[in-house]
Write a protein that holds these residues in place. Structure first.
Motif, short mmCIF file in Angstrom:
data_model
loop_
_atom_site.label_atom_id
_atom_site.label_comp_id
_atom_site.label_asym_id
_atom_site.label_seq_id
_atom_site.Cartn_x
_atom_site.Cartn_y
_atom_site.Cartn_z
N UNK A 285 0.84 -1.18 0.00
CA UNK A 285 0.00 0.00 0.00
C UNK A 285 0.88 1.24 0.00
N UNK A 286 0.62 2.11 -0.94
CA UNK A 286 1.36 3.36 -1.02
C UNK A 286 0.38 4.51 -0.93
N UNK A 287 0.94 5.67 -0.62
CA UNK A 287 0.18 6.91 -0.65
C UNK A 287 0.60 7.66 -1.92
N UNK A 288 -0.30 7.71 -2.89
CA UNK A 288 -0.02 8.33 -4.17
C UNK A 288 -0.71 9.69 -4.23
N UNK A 289 0.04 10.70 -4.62
CA UNK A 289 -0.48 12.06 -4.76
C UNK A 289 -0.38 12.44 -6.23
N UNK A 290 -1.53 12.69 -6.86
CA UNK A 290 -1.59 13.08 -8.26
C UNK A 290 -1.98 14.55 -8.33
N UNK A 291 -1.10 15.36 -8.89
CA UNK A 291 -1.33 16.80 -9.02
C UNK A 291 -1.37 17.12 -10.52
N UNK A 292 -2.37 17.91 -10.91
CA UNK A 292 -2.51 18.22 -12.33
C UNK A 292 -2.98 19.66 -12.50
N UNK B 208 4.14 8.57 -0.81
CA UNK B 208 5.10 7.57 -1.28
C UNK B 208 5.45 7.79 -2.74
N UNK B 209 4.47 8.24 -3.53
CA UNK B 209 4.69 8.47 -4.96
C UNK B 209 3.95 9.74 -5.38
N UNK B 210 4.62 10.56 -6.17
CA UNK B 210 4.07 11.82 -6.67
C UNK B 210 3.98 11.73 -8.19
N UNK B 211 2.78 11.99 -8.71
CA UNK B 211 2.56 12.03 -10.15
C UNK B 211 2.08 13.43 -10.50
N UNK B 212 2.76 14.09 -11.45
CA UNK B 212 2.43 15.47 -11.81
C UNK B 212 2.14 15.55 -13.30
N UNK B 213 1.03 16.22 -13.66
CA UNK B 213 0.66 16.34 -15.06
C UNK B 213 0.17 17.71 -15.44
N UNK B 214 0.37 18.04 -16.72
CA UNK B 214 0.01 19.35 -17.25
C UNK B 214 -0.30 19.22 -18.74
N UNK B 215 -1.15 20.10 -19.24
CA UNK B 215 -1.23 20.18 -20.70
C UNK B 215 0.07 20.80 -21.23
N UNK B 216 0.38 20.51 -22.47
CA UNK B 216 1.55 21.11 -23.10
C UNK B 216 1.13 22.40 -23.80
N UNK B 217 1.74 23.50 -23.40
CA UNK B 217 1.51 24.80 -24.05
C UNK B 217 2.88 25.37 -24.36
#
Length: 171
Positions: A9-16, A56-65
């Protein structure tokens, strides 16, 4: 006895950040996919804050401009505590116009050379000490505003599973 990596079990943080809702849709699909096996928090960059305690894990996303992530994502990355990032598993993704949609062909070449938002995010996270779980990913939209190309939500779910597996390898 330690559990296998895929069961940890991990704690995943997704920021977008999302301009037309496509990047948000990808982030939400990833969160839904991981929620059955991990603790997941998903937040827009304006709501995310910069506290990574317990993550535990960081996922970061953005549109491409203009070959880059949004200014809000760049501000978020620059505001993160470098100490908290040291050794943290991380991954980067973006949404981008599908290559077949880009006319003329020379513009596709320019994009391939100049890069995409996920590439910038990946380099910034790595430079700040994150342990990158995988290569950056790009999810395609049709036209400037979307919608997402058919199958991209499923592909995003698979990519998120792979990120979680890679991140769990070093727990």
């Amino acid at each position: 006895m330690a559990r296998p990596a895929q069961e940890r079990l991990m704690s995943v943080f997704i920021v977008y950040d999302s301009t037309y809702g496509n990047t948000e849709a990808i982030a939400q699909a990833m969160a839904a996919e991981l929620a059955g096996t991990h603790s997941v928090r998903v937040a827009s960059v304006t709501e995310a804050g910069t506290t990574l305690r317990g993550v535990t894990a960081l996922i970061v996303g953005s549109p491409t401009h203009a070959f880059r992530p949004t200014p809000a994502i760049l501000d978020f990355l620059n505001a993160l505590d470098g100490t908290a990032l040291s050794g943290l598993a991380a991954a980067a993704f973006d949404t981008r116009i599908a290559p077949v949609e880009i006319k003329p062909a020379v513009l596709r070449w320019v994009l391939d050379v100049a890069g995409y938002a996920a590439d910038v995010i990946h380099r910034k996270l790595e430079a700040r000490g994150c342990r990158m779980a995988t290569q950056p990913a790009g999810f395609c939209v049709t036209g400037t505003e979307g919608p997402l190309v058919e199958g991209e939500l499923e592909r995003a779910k698979g990519w998120a599973r792979n990120v979680a597996l890679a991140a769990a390898q070093n727990l």
